[in-house]
Design a protein around this motif. Structure first.
Motif, PDB file in Angstrom:
ATOM      1  N   GLY A  68      37.637  35.897  57.706  1.00  0.00           N
ATOM      2  CA  GLY A  68      38.563  34.826  57.363  1.00  0.00           C
ATOM      3  C   GLY A  68      38.900  34.917  55.886  1.00  0.00           C
ATOM      4  N   VAL A  69      40.058  34.344  55.511  1.00  0.00           N
ATOM      5  CA  VAL A  69      40.429  34.385  54.091  1.00  0.00           C
ATOM      6  C   VAL A  69      39.464  33.508  53.309  1.00  0.00           C
ATOM      7  N   ILE A  70      38.856  34.061  52.260  1.00  0.00           N
ATOM      8  CA  ILE A  70      37.941  33.254  51.459  1.00  0.00           C
ATOM      9  C   ILE A  70      38.453  33.021  50.038  1.00  0.00           C
ATOM     10  N   GLY A  73      39.110  30.690  43.645  1.00  0.00           N
ATOM     11  CA  GLY A  73      39.238  29.747  44.752  1.00  0.00           C
ATOM     12  C   GLY A  73      38.351  30.128  45.930  1.00  0.00           C
ATOM     13  N   VAL A  74      37.215  30.757  45.624  1.00  0.00           N
ATOM     14  CA  VAL A  74      36.380  31.280  46.710  1.00  0.00           C
ATOM     15  C   VAL A  74      35.303  30.279  47.088  1.00  0.00           C
ATOM     16  N   ASP A 108      33.778  29.180  41.512  1.00  0.00           N
ATOM     17  CA  ASP A 108      34.563  29.645  42.661  1.00  0.00           C
ATOM     18  C   ASP A 108      35.264  30.963  42.356  1.00  0.00           C
ATOM     19  N   ASN A 109      34.767  31.669  41.309  1.00  0.00           N
ATOM     20  CA  ASN A 109      35.297  33.007  41.021  1.00  0.00           C
ATOM     21  C   ASN A 109      34.305  34.070  41.472  1.00  0.00           C
TER      22      ASN A 109
END
Lengths: 590, 465
Positions: free
Chosen positions: A3-5, A20-21, A47-48
C-alpha cells in the motif's frame, strides 16, 4: 500487500527521501515510483524516511508514491537455488534475460525460484509427529549431488497435521501442515528469511577439519578449516579473482556460493562458461551442480551491491542448516565497503577514515561472524567458510577495509605485486600471509597426510624466512660470496617456489593437487634440503647436488605426475635418497 | 534496447534561477522534476545550453550545466525540464562525422537523420547475456601481441605519463589492429575529453592517412571546452558504440582519451556539491562511476558485433597508485603501462615489461588461435625479465664485473629483449609468428637449463633456431 505509505521528497542518486510516512519499519522493503523500484528503509525520523533504492533512480521525481511491504528485505530459500545466477537482491538473471534481452532495464521483476517447476518430494515425517525448527520434513533431489532437505522454518514448532504423499510438487504448493499454538502453519518447499539476520543455530563448534582446496600454497602453508574465515587482499592484477575461482572450483565444500560483488561482468561470464564444463574430482559431477552465483557487477546499481553480500551468506546459511559444508567466495568485500561508503555519503553521515562510515568495522564483523562450523537446530553438522577478497587502493594494506577485516578473520592470504609481476601464481606471499588455524588442523594432516607434517611445514617455512634474509645479503654483495651451506638454502627455496608454491590454474594435471600429492612433494623437497645439508657438511659441493639426476624430475613432478599415480612420487623420493647416499659414500671414502 | 518507457511529460519551462555555484545552478519553485532529467537552459543572450538534474527536491532542483555557467544571470535565465534523460540520436550515417560531447555536429555538416534515440546512460548488460571474449586481435606490436594480448571485446587501457608517446602507440594500434584470417575492419569511436587540439588533430590526420576516416565517429570536448561536458562525452561516445555494435553488428574499437581529465571534472563537480571526499578528494563513487563507463564493452549474445575499449589515461606524476589508474586497473581487463625510463633510452614503444598485463590473454592465445607455445614463451619472457631487473639492481651496487656468468647472460638477455623484442618502428606491423620467433631468439641468449616455463619439446623445437 503493497500500500502507499508516503511520497518521495528528494532524490539523490540511489538515496531517496520520503515524507508523510506512517507505519514504516526500519529495514522494511519498499517500492518507489511508478516503475516500482525496490528499496529498503535505512532511516526513520518522524514521518520522514530515507530509502536506499536497488535500481537506477533516473526519472524518479518528488511526489512519486512509496509503497510499503511490511516485511524486511528477504530471500527465497528452496530447491532451484543451485545452478542459478542472481543479482544482489536475488532476482534471477537468466529469467530476466528471457524477459528483457541483453540489458537489465529498471523495475523488472521475476520470481527468484521458478514457480512452474515441479520437484520430486519425499516426506520423512508423518501426521501426528512433533516437529521443531530446523527439522527435516522431506527431501528433494535438487541436483545429482545435492539432496535438498526441506526444513521446518525457525520459529515453527508443533504437531504435523498432514503431510503430502511422495510425488512431484511445485515450490509453492503446501506439502505439510503443522498445528502450532498460534494456529495452523502451512509449509511449502519455499521459506523466506531476512538477509540481514543470521539464521539460528543450536551451537557453534570448534573446527579441526581443513577445507581442502587442492592449492598447495594454501593447504600446506596457510590452511583454513571448514567454517573458517580468510581474507585475500591484493592490488589489481595480483590474482585475487583467480584465487577465488580456484577455491570455488576445487575445494571440498558441498556447496559453493560465489558472490561477484562490484566486479567485472566478464568474470561472471567466465564462471558461467567454465563451471558447467569442469568436473569435480571427488564426485565426477559438473561443478555447477553445487554452485550458486550472485552477480552484481560493478556497473549494476550500487545499493544492490551492498545487499549482495547478505543475499549470498543467507543462502549459504540455509544449506549449512541442511547439514552441508558451504564455502562463500566474496569478490570483493572492498567493493561492498565502497557501496556502504557511497550510500553513507549520500545520507550525509559523518565519515570516519577515508570517507568510510564509522560502522564499517561493525558491519564487517557481523558478516564474518556468520561463518563457522555449527551444530544445526536439527543436530546435524554444517559449516559456512568465508573467503573474502579485499582490493586495497594502490595495493596498500594499511587502508581501512584491509585493516578492519584483519581483526575479524583468522587467516590471511596476502597477494604480492612482485610475485605477480614475475607471473608467479598464485601470488600468495609466504612472508606476509598467515593462518591462525594451523595448530587446530595439524592433527588432521598428521593422520591423513604425513605423520611428520607439522615438522616438514615448519622446516620449509623457516627456510623461506632465512632465504628472505639471505636475499638481502645477495642484493648487496651477490650470491657468490655465500658459503655452500647458505647457498643450498637459496637453492632449496628456489626449487620449492618453482615446483611447489607456483601452481598453474590452466594445466590439467597441476591445477588440483590432492592431499597425498602435496605431502609427498613437500617431503621430497625437505628431504633434498636435509640430506643436501648433510652432504655439504661432509664435503660435497653445491654443484654436485645440483647435478643429481633426480633433480629435473623433481622440478617437473607437478606437471608429470597426476593425482592418481602418487606411487611415482614415492619412486622419486627413493631415488633422491639413493643418489644422496651414493654422493655421501664418495665423500665418506676421503 | 527498447525505447525507455520514461514518461513523456510535456516540457515545463521556468523563468529565473536562484543560485549559481560553479558549474551548478539551483532552480526553485518547480514541480515534478525527475532525477537525471535533461534540462535546457536559455541564457540572457539567447543562446541555449544543456544540463542534467543531479538532485531533485520538492520544489527545487540542482542542475549541472554541461557548457558551464559563465554569463548566466539569476532573473534572466530560463530553464526548461524535458521530462526525460539525455538521449543521443543514433544512426549509421554518423560514421565519418565529428560531434561535440553532447552529440551535436561540429564539422559543418547537417544533423544526421536519427534511426533511434538512445539514453546516454546506457543500461547494465545482463551478465548471463555476455559472451566471453576469445578472438585474438593482432596489433602488430610485439610487446602487446606477445605478452599482453588484446582480444576482441576487451577493455585494455594505456597507462601513460605526460610527455610519453601514448598517442603514437594508440594510433599504431588503431592502424594495425586486425583479426587474422578475417576480413572485417573495425569501426572506431573516438572520444576526446579535455585533450589539446593538437592531439585531436594528430588522431584525425592519422585516420585520414590510413583511409579509415569514413569509419570513425569523433566526439570532441577539448581542453578549452567547459570541464563538465567531459562528464557526458564518454557516455555519448559509448552509446554510439553500443548502437553500432549491438544494433548494426559492427566491431567497434573505442578510444577514450584522457580519462584523467574526466575524473578531474567529476572531482570538480563533487567538490562544488560539498560531497564527502575520498582519496585525493575524488568522490567515493569514483569506482562505480568509472565502472559505468568501462563495463560498456564486450560481446553480447544475439548480436555479432563487439566493443573493444582502449582508454588512455595519464598517471599524475607517473604514479600508478594514484586513484585514477588504480581504480581503472581494478575494473579493466589489464593495462598497457608506458615507462619513462624506456622512453628516455629511446625505446619505442616504451611498454613496461612487468606491470603490463592482459587478463583475457589466456583465452585468446594458444593452439588454434595463435601458436601452441605462446603461453609458455610469454611466461618465460616475463620470468626472465623479472630476473633481469634484480640483476640490474645488484649490478648497480656491486658493479657488473662482480656478477656471476649466469647474471651476465641475464644482462645480455635484458638488453636484447628491450632492443630487439620491445623496440620496433611505428610503421612496423609484425605478425604473431614474427613476434614469437623474436621472443625465442632473445630467450635463446639464456642457457637452456634456465628455461623453466617452457616444455622440453618446445625447447628442442625453437631454442636457438
Amino acid at each position: 500487500m503493497y500500500g502507499v505509505i508516503g511520497q518521495v521528497s528528494r532524490v539523490l542518486g540511489p538515496v531517496v527521501h520520503a515524507r508523510g510516512v506512517k507505519n514504516a519499519r526500519m529495514l522494511e522493503l519498499v517500492e518507489v515510483g511508478e516503475h516500482r523500484l525496490i528499496g529498503e528503509i535505512m532511516r526513520l525520523s518522524g514521518d520522514n524516511i530515507i530509502i536506499q533504492v536497488y535500481e537506477d533512480t533516473t526519472g524518479v521525481a518528488p511526489g512519486a508514491p512509496v509503497y510499503g511491504s511490511g516485511m524486511p528485505l528477504s530471500v527465497e530459500l528452496g530447491p532451484g537455488l543451485i545452478g542459478s545466477i542472481y543479482d544482489g537482491v536475488q532476482r534471477p538473471l537468466e529469467e530476466i534475460r528471457k524477459l528483457t534481452g541483453q540489458f537489465i532495464p529498471r523495475g523488472v521483476q521475476a520470481a527468484s525460484l521458478q514457480r512452474d517447476v515441479a520437484w520430486p518430494f519425499s516426506p520423512c515425517v508423518e501426521a501426528g509427529e512433533r516437529v521443531s525448527p530446523g527439522q527435516v520434513i522431506g527431501t528433494v533431489p535438487e541436483t545429482a549431488r545435492i539432496l535438498h532437505r526441506i526444513l521446518v522454518p525457525p520459529g515453527v514448532s508443533g504437531t504435523v497435521r498432514s503431510v503430502v504423499k511422495e510425488g512431484t510438487y511445485p515450490v509453492e504448493s503446501v506439502v505439510c501442515v503443522v498445528r502450532t499454538p498460534a494456529g495452523d502453519e502451512k509449509l511449502t518447499l519455499i521459506q523466506r528469511w531476512p538477509v540481514r539476520r543470521a539464521r539460528p543455530i543450536a551451537s557453534r563448534m570448534h573446527s579441526t577439519i581443513p577445507l581442502i582446496t587442492g592449492q598447495r600454497v594454501i593447504d600446506t602453508l596457510f590452511p583454513i578449516p571448514k567454517g573458517g574465515t580468510v581474507a585475500v587482499p591484493g592490488g589489481f592484477g595480483t590474482g585475487k579473482t583467480m584465487v577465488e575461482h580456484q577455491v570455488a572450483k576445487w575445494s571440498d565444500a558441498d556447496v559453493v556460493v560465489y558472490i561477484g560483488c562490484g566486479e567485472r561482468g566478464n568474470e561472471m561470464t567466465d564462471v558461467l562458461n567454465d563451471f558447467p564444463k569442469l568436473v569435480d574430482p571427488r564426485t565426477n559431477r559438473p561443478l555447477m551442480e553445487r554452485t550458486v552465483l550472485i552477480a552484481n557487477t560493478s556497473n549494476m546499481p550500487v545499493a544492490a551491491r551492498e545487499a549482495s553480500i547478505y543475499t549470498g551468506i543467507t543462502i549459504a546459511e540455509y544449506y549449512r542448516d541442511q547439514g552441508y559444508h558451504v564455502a562463500v567466495m566474496a569478490d570483493s568485500t572492498s567493493r561492498w565497503a565502497e557501496a556502504l561508503r557511497e550510500l553513507s555519503g549520500r545520507m550525509e553521515e559523518m565519515p570516519a577514515e577515508e570517507g568510510f562510515p564509522a560502522y564499517l568495522a561493525t558491519r564487517l564483523a557481523e558478516f564474518y561472524e556468520r561463518a563457522g562450523l555449527v551444530e544445526t537446530l536439527s543436530g546435524e553438522t554444517g559449516s559456512v567458510t568465508i573467503v573474502g577478497a579485499v582490493s586495497p587502493p594502490g595495493g596498500d594494506f594499511s587502508e581501512p577495509v584491509t585493516q578492519h577485516t584483519k581483526r575479524f578473520i583468522r587467516a590471511f592470504w596476502a597477494l604480492d605485486r612482485d610475485l605477480a609481476n614475475a607471473r608467479h601464481y598464485p601470488a600468495i606471499s609466504w612472508l606476509d600471509s598467515y593462518s591462525e588455524y594451523t595448530e587446530d588442523l595439524s592433527g588432521w594432516w598428521k593422520q591423513n597426510g604425513d605423520p611428520e607434517w607439522g615438522d616438514l611445514r615448519n622446516e620449509i617455512l623457516e627456510l623461506l624466512q632465512r632465504e628472505a634474509r639471505l636475499q638481502q645479503v645477495v642484493k648487496l654483495v651477490g650470491a657468490d660470496v655465500l658459503p655452500d651451506s647458505q647457498r643450498l638454502i637459496l637453492e632449496v627455496c628456489t626449487l620449492f617456489k618453482n615446483t611447489f608454491l607456483q601452481q598453474s590454474a590452466f594445466d590439467r594435471i597441476d591445477m588440483y593437487a590432492t592431499v597425498q600429492k602435496q605431502v609427498k612433494m613437500l617431503r621430497i623437497i625437505v628431504t633434498f634440503y636435509r640430506l643436501g645439508m648433510k652432504a655439504i657438511q661432509e664435503g660435497a659441493t653445491l654443484i654436485k647436488l645440483r647435478r643429481l639426476k633426480v633433480i629435473p624430475d623433481i622440478a617437473r613432478m607437478k606437471f608429470r605426475i597426476s593425482n592418481d599415480e602418487i606411487e611415482k612420487l614415492d619412486a622419486i623420493q627413493e631415488r633422491l635418497e639413493r643418489e644422496m647416499r651414493r654422493l655421501g659414500e664418495i665423500y665418506a671414502s676421503f | 534496447m527498447p525505447v525507455s518507457e520514461q514518461r513523456l511529460l510535456d516540457s515545463r519551462e521556468y523563468q529565473g534561477i536562484q543560485q549559481v555555484l560553479g558549474p551548478l545552478i539551483m532552480v526553485e519553485n518547480i514541480h515534478n522534476v525527475g532525477y537525471n532529467e535533461l534540462v535546457e537552459i536559455r541564457c540572457p543572450d539567447g543562446s541555449e545550453r544543456l544540463g542534467m538534474v543531479i538532485e531533485a527536491n520538492e520544489g527545487a532542483a540542482v542542475v549541472q550545466v554541461f557548457e558551464g555557467t559563465s554569463g548566466l544571470s539569476l532573473p534572466d535565465t530560463a530553464v526548461c525540464f524535458r521530462g526525460a534523460p539525455l538521449r543521443l540520436s543514433v544512426s549509421r550515417e554518423m560514421l565519418g562525422r565529428v560531434f561535440d560531447g553532447l552529440g551535436r555536429p561540429i564539422d559543418g555538416g547537417p544533423v544526421p537523420i536519427a534511426e533511434d534515440r538512445w539514453d546516454v546512460n546506457g543500461q547494465p548488460v545482463n551478465p548471463t547475456a555476455r559472451q566471453y571474449p576469445t578472438r585474438f586481435i593482432q596489433t602488430g606490436i610485439s610487446a602487446i601481441d606477445g605478452m599482453n594480448t588484446l582480444v576482441r571485446g576487451q577493455k585494455l587501457p594505456v597507462f601513460s605519463g605526460s610527455g610519453l608517446p601514448h598517442n603514437k602507440v594508440t594510433a599504431q594500434i588503431v592502424r594495425q589492429a586486425k583479426i587474422v584470417g578475417e576480413d572485417v575492419s573495425f569501426a572506431i569511436v573516438f572520444a576526446a575529453m579535455g585533450v589539446k587540439h593538437d592531439v585531436a588533430r594528430y588522431f584525425i590526420r592519422n585516420f585520414e592517412e590510413t583511409g579509415v576516416l569514413e569509419n570513425v565517429v569523433l566526439f570532441l570536448s577539448l581542453a578549452d571546452a567547459p570541464s563538465v561536458v567531459r562528464l557526458i562525452t564518454p557516455r555519448t561516445a559509448l552509446t554510439m558504440a553500443e548502437y553500432l555494435a549491438f544494433r548494426e553488428n559492427m566491431h567497434v574499437l573505442v578510444i577514450l582519451t584522457d580519462m584523467t581529465n574526466y575524473c578531474e571534472a567529476l572531482r570538480e563537480v563533487s567538490t562544488v556539491r560539498g560531497e564527502i571526499p575520498s582519496r585525493k578528494s575524488y568522490p567515493g563513487y569514483l569506482y562505480s562511476d568509472l565502472a559505468s563507463l568501462y563495463e560498456r564493452a564486450g560481446l553480447v549474445a544475439d548480436s555479432t558485433g563487439s566493443i573493444t575499449q582502449v582508454p588512455i589515461l595519464t598517471m599524475p606524476n607517473d604514479d600508478i597508485s594514484h586513484p585514477v589508474p588504480d581504480l581503472t586497473g581494478y575494473i579493466t581487463e589489464g593495462q598497457i603501462v608506458l615507462e619513462r625510463e624506456l622512453f628516455q633510452r629511446g625505446i619505442y614503444p616504451p611498454i613496461a615489461g612487468l606491470p603490463s598485463l592482459s587478463r583475457l590473454m589466456k583465452d585468446g592465445i594458444g593452439p588454434g588461435m595463435t601458436r601452441d607455445d605462446h603461453a609458455h614463451i610469454a611466461s618465460q619472457l616475463f620470468a626472465a625479465y623479472a630476473r633481469v631487473k634484480d640483476v640490474r639492481a645488484l649490478a648497480s651496487v656491486i658493479g657488473e664485473e662482480e656478477l656471476t656468468p649466469l647474471d651476465h647472460h641475464y644482462l645480455k638477455f635484458g638488453e636484447a629483449f628491450e632492443r630487439d623484442f620491445l623496440s620496433q618502428r611505428d610503421d612496423e606491423d609484425r605478425s604473431i609468428e614474427q613476434t614469437l620467433d623474436l621472443g625465442w631468439k632473445v630467450v635463446s641468449i639464456l642457457p637452456r637449463e634456465e628455461l623453466h616455463r617452457v616444455s622440453e619439446e618446445e625447447i628442442s623445437k625453437f631454442y636457438g633456431k
